[in-house]
Design a protein around this motif. Structure first.
Motif, PDB file in Angstrom:
ATOM      1  N   SER A  33       0.822  -1.212   0.000  1.00 18.87           N
ATOM      2  CA  SER A  33       0.000   0.000   0.000  1.00 18.87           C
ATOM      3  C   SER A  33       0.856   1.262   0.000  1.00 18.87           C
ATOM      4  N   SER A  34       1.996   1.219   0.652  1.00 18.75           N
ATOM      5  CA  SER A  34       2.901   2.384   0.649  1.00 18.75           C
ATOM      6  C   SER A  34       3.447   2.651  -0.748  1.00 18.75           C
ATOM      7  N   ILE A  35       3.803   1.591  -1.441  1.00 21.94           N
ATOM      8  CA  ILE A  35       4.306   1.734  -2.812  1.00 21.94           C
ATOM      9  C   ILE A  35       3.221   2.332  -3.708  1.00 21.94           C
ATOM     10  N   PHE A  36       1.994   1.816  -3.584  1.00 20.49           N
ATOM     11  CA  PHE A  36       0.911   2.340  -4.417  1.00 20.49           C
ATOM     12  C   PHE A  36       0.540   3.771  -4.048  1.00 20.49           C
ATOM     13  N   LEU A  37       0.690   4.144  -2.790  1.00 19.64           N
ATOM     14  CA  LEU A  37       0.436   5.533  -2.404  1.00 19.64           C
ATOM     15  C   LEU A  37       1.421   6.462  -3.101  1.00 19.64           C
ATOM     16  N   VAL A  38       2.686   6.096  -3.095  1.00 25.47           N
ATOM     17  CA  VAL A  38       3.694   6.919  -3.766  1.00 25.47           C
ATOM     18  C   VAL A  38       3.404   6.991  -5.262  1.00 25.47           C
ATOM     19  N   ILE A  39       3.048   5.872  -5.878  1.00 22.12           N
ATOM     20  CA  ILE A  39       2.716   5.864  -7.305  1.00 22.12           C
ATOM     21  C   ILE A  39       1.499   6.758  -7.584  1.00 22.12           C
ATOM     22  N   SER A  40       0.541   6.785  -6.645  1.00 21.55           N
ATOM     23  CA  SER A  40      -0.671   7.597  -6.853  1.00 21.55           C
ATOM     24  C   SER A  40      -0.373   9.093  -6.891  1.00 21.55           C
ATOM     25  N   PHE A  41       0.776   9.493  -6.384  1.00 23.17           N
ATOM     26  CA  PHE A  41       1.151  10.906  -6.416  1.00 23.17           C
ATOM     27  C   PHE A  41       1.604  11.364  -7.803  1.00 23.17           C
ATOM     28  N   LEU A  42       2.024  10.442  -8.649  1.00 21.12           N
ATOM     29  CA  LEU A  42       2.571  10.827  -9.954  1.00 21.12           C
ATOM     30  C   LEU A  42       1.578  11.611 -10.812  1.00 21.12           C
ATOM     31  N   PRO A  43       0.336  11.151 -10.989  1.00 26.09           N
ATOM     32  CA  PRO A  43      -0.612  11.970 -11.765  1.00 26.09           C
ATOM     33  C   PRO A  43      -0.889  13.325 -11.108  1.00 26.09           C
ATOM     34  N   ASP A  44      -0.852  13.355  -9.772  1.00 25.09           N
ATOM     35  CA  ASP A  44      -1.089  14.618  -9.064  1.00 25.09           C
ATOM     36  C   ASP A  44       0.027  15.615  -9.348  1.00 25.09           C
ATOM     37  N   ILE A  45       1.240  15.127  -9.390  1.00 25.34           N
ATOM     38  CA  ILE A  45       2.379  15.997  -9.696  1.00 25.34           C
ATOM     39  C   ILE A  45       2.286  16.486 -11.145  1.00 25.34           C
ATOM     40  N   LEU A  46       1.863  15.597 -12.039  1.00 27.92           N
ATOM     41  CA  LEU A  46       1.701  15.996 -13.437  1.00 27.92           C
ATOM     42  C   LEU A  46       0.564  17.006 -13.608  1.00 27.92           C
ATOM     43  N   ALA A  47      -0.416  16.975 -12.714  1.00 25.35           N
ATOM     44  CA  ALA A  47      -1.553  17.901 -12.802  1.00 25.35           C
ATOM     45  C   ALA A  47      -1.163  19.341 -12.494  1.00 25.35           C
ATOM     46  N   VAL A  48       0.031  19.541 -11.955  1.00 21.63           N
ATOM     47  CA  VAL A  48       0.483  20.899 -11.646  1.00 21.63           C
ATOM     48  C   VAL A  48       0.483  21.753 -12.913  1.00 21.63           C
ATOM     49  N   SER A  49       0.920  21.174 -14.016  1.00 15.81           N
ATOM     50  CA  SER A  49       1.015  21.954 -15.262  1.00 15.81           C
ATOM     51  C   SER A  49      -0.094  21.593 -16.250  1.00 15.81           C
ATOM     52  N   ALA A  50      -1.158  20.974 -15.764  1.00 17.20           N
ATOM     53  CA  ALA A  50      -2.259  20.594 -16.660  1.00 17.20           C
ATOM     54  C   ALA A  50      -2.937  21.839 -17.233  1.00 17.20           C
ATOM     55  N   PRO A  51      -3.435  21.714 -18.458  1.00 17.33           N
ATOM     56  CA  PRO A  51      -4.041  22.878 -19.124  1.00 17.33           C
ATOM     57  C   PRO A  51      -5.533  23.046 -18.831  1.00 17.33           C
ATOM     58  N   PHE A  52      -5.917  23.001 -17.569  1.00 18.31           N
ATOM     59  CA  PHE A  52      -7.320  23.251 -17.242  1.00 18.31           C
ATOM     60  C   PHE A  52      -7.394  24.208 -16.065  1.00 18.31           C
ATOM     61  N   PRO A  53      -8.513  24.931 -15.959  1.00 13.74           N
ATOM     62  CA  PRO A  53      -8.665  25.906 -14.876  1.00 13.74           C
ATOM     63  C   PRO A  53      -8.553  25.238 -13.507  1.00 13.74           C
ATOM     64  N   GLY A  54      -7.873  25.900 -12.605  1.00 14.74           N
ATOM     65  CA  GLY A  54      -7.730  25.394 -11.251  1.00 14.74           C
ATOM     66  C   GLY A  54      -6.526  24.503 -11.043  1.00 14.74           C
ATOM     67  N   ALA A  55      -5.817  24.152 -12.115  1.00 14.61           N
ATOM     68  CA  ALA A  55      -4.631  23.306 -11.973  1.00 14.61           C
ATOM     69  C   ALA A  55      -3.524  24.093 -11.280  1.00 14.61           C
ATOM     70  N   GLY A  56      -2.633  23.392 -10.657  1.00 14.86           N
ATOM     71  CA  GLY A  56      -1.509  24.010  -9.965  1.00 14.86           C
ATOM     72  C   GLY A  56      -1.207  23.258  -8.680  1.00 14.86           C
ATOM     73  N   TRP A  57      -0.241  23.746  -7.938  1.00 16.45           N
ATOM     74  CA  TRP A  57       0.175  23.053  -6.718  1.00 16.45           C
ATOM     75  C   TRP A  57      -0.932  22.944  -5.665  1.00 16.45           C
ATOM     76  N   PRO A  58      -1.733  23.976  -5.441  1.00 14.03           N
ATOM     77  CA  PRO A  58      -2.792  23.808  -4.431  1.00 14.03           C
ATOM     78  C   PRO A  58      -3.732  22.639  -4.760  1.00 14.03           C
ATOM     79  N   TYR A  59      -4.091  22.521  -6.026  1.00 15.43           N
ATOM     80  CA  TYR A  59      -4.951  21.418  -6.463  1.00 15.43           C
ATOM     81  C   TYR A  59      -4.237  20.078  -6.309  1.00 15.43           C
ATOM     82  N   SER A  60      -2.992  20.020  -6.753  1.00 16.24           N
ATOM     83  CA  SER A  60      -2.229  18.773  -6.680  1.00 16.24           C
ATOM     84  C   SER A  60      -2.005  18.333  -5.239  1.00 16.24           C
ATOM     85  N   ILE A  61      -1.689  19.267  -4.382  1.00 18.66           N
ATOM     86  CA  ILE A  61      -1.493  18.935  -2.968  1.00 18.66           C
ATOM     87  C   ILE A  61      -2.797  18.454  -2.349  1.00 18.66           C
ATOM     88  N   THR A  62      -3.906  19.049  -2.736  1.00 22.67           N
ATOM     89  CA  THR A  62      -5.210  18.593  -2.248  1.00 22.67           C
ATOM     90  C   THR A  62      -5.464  17.147  -2.659  1.00 22.67           C
TER      91      THR A  62
END
Length: 138
Positions: free
Chosen positions: A84-113
């Motif tokens: 579960s720890s490994i999968f938790l870390v893997i689950s962060f990858l799309p969130d980190i990629l969402a920082v620069s996503a081209p949609f409204p509201g994207a960025g670090w606050p959204y990714s951290i949430t």
């Protein structure tokens, strides 16, 4: 030191309860984030169905993995925590990629949430599955 085993028969009620608790935890994080962050909200916050469905599917999968680990692993709790720890870390990858996503509201606050949502759902799932099914073999 006593060995610990998993009472797999309890998963019939522990599994759904765990998934429900994880969904509630994620929705609480979503509500707090929407109160703190300024609009526009990114899709993971704007659409309430998205976090519910993803949490339902992924936490249900986590229950099935727990059942398999409980059935086949020599040390099921330790093994499940590692998986579960490994999968938790893997689950962060799309969130980190969402920082620069081209949609409204994207960025670090959204990714951290989103990452906080993953941690909350993961903690609830792992904690409840272990606490409610583990038994000491003495």
């Amino acid at each position: 030191m006593s060995a610990t085993s998993i009472q797999l028969k309890k998963l019939w009620w522990v599994g759904p309860l765990t998934v429900l608790a994880a969904i509630i935890g994620v929705l609480i994080v979503r509500t707090i984030a929407m109160a703190i962050l300024t609009p526009p909200f990114a899709p993971g916050l704007e659409m309430i169905a998205l976090p519910i469905v993803l949490t339902l599917v992924l936490c249900t999968a986590a229950v099935f993995v727990f059942a398999l680990v409980g059935r086949f692993a020599k040390n099921p709790i330790r093994t499940y925590i590692i998986i579960s720890s490994i999968f938790l870390v893997i689950s962060f990858l799309p969130d980190i990629l969402a920082v620069s996503a081209p949609f409204p509201g994207a960025g670090w606050p959204y990714s951290i949430t989103l990452m906080i949502m993953h941690v909350v759902a993961g903690f609830i799932t792992v904690y409840m599955l272990i606490k409610l099914t583990a038994t000491d073999n003495k």
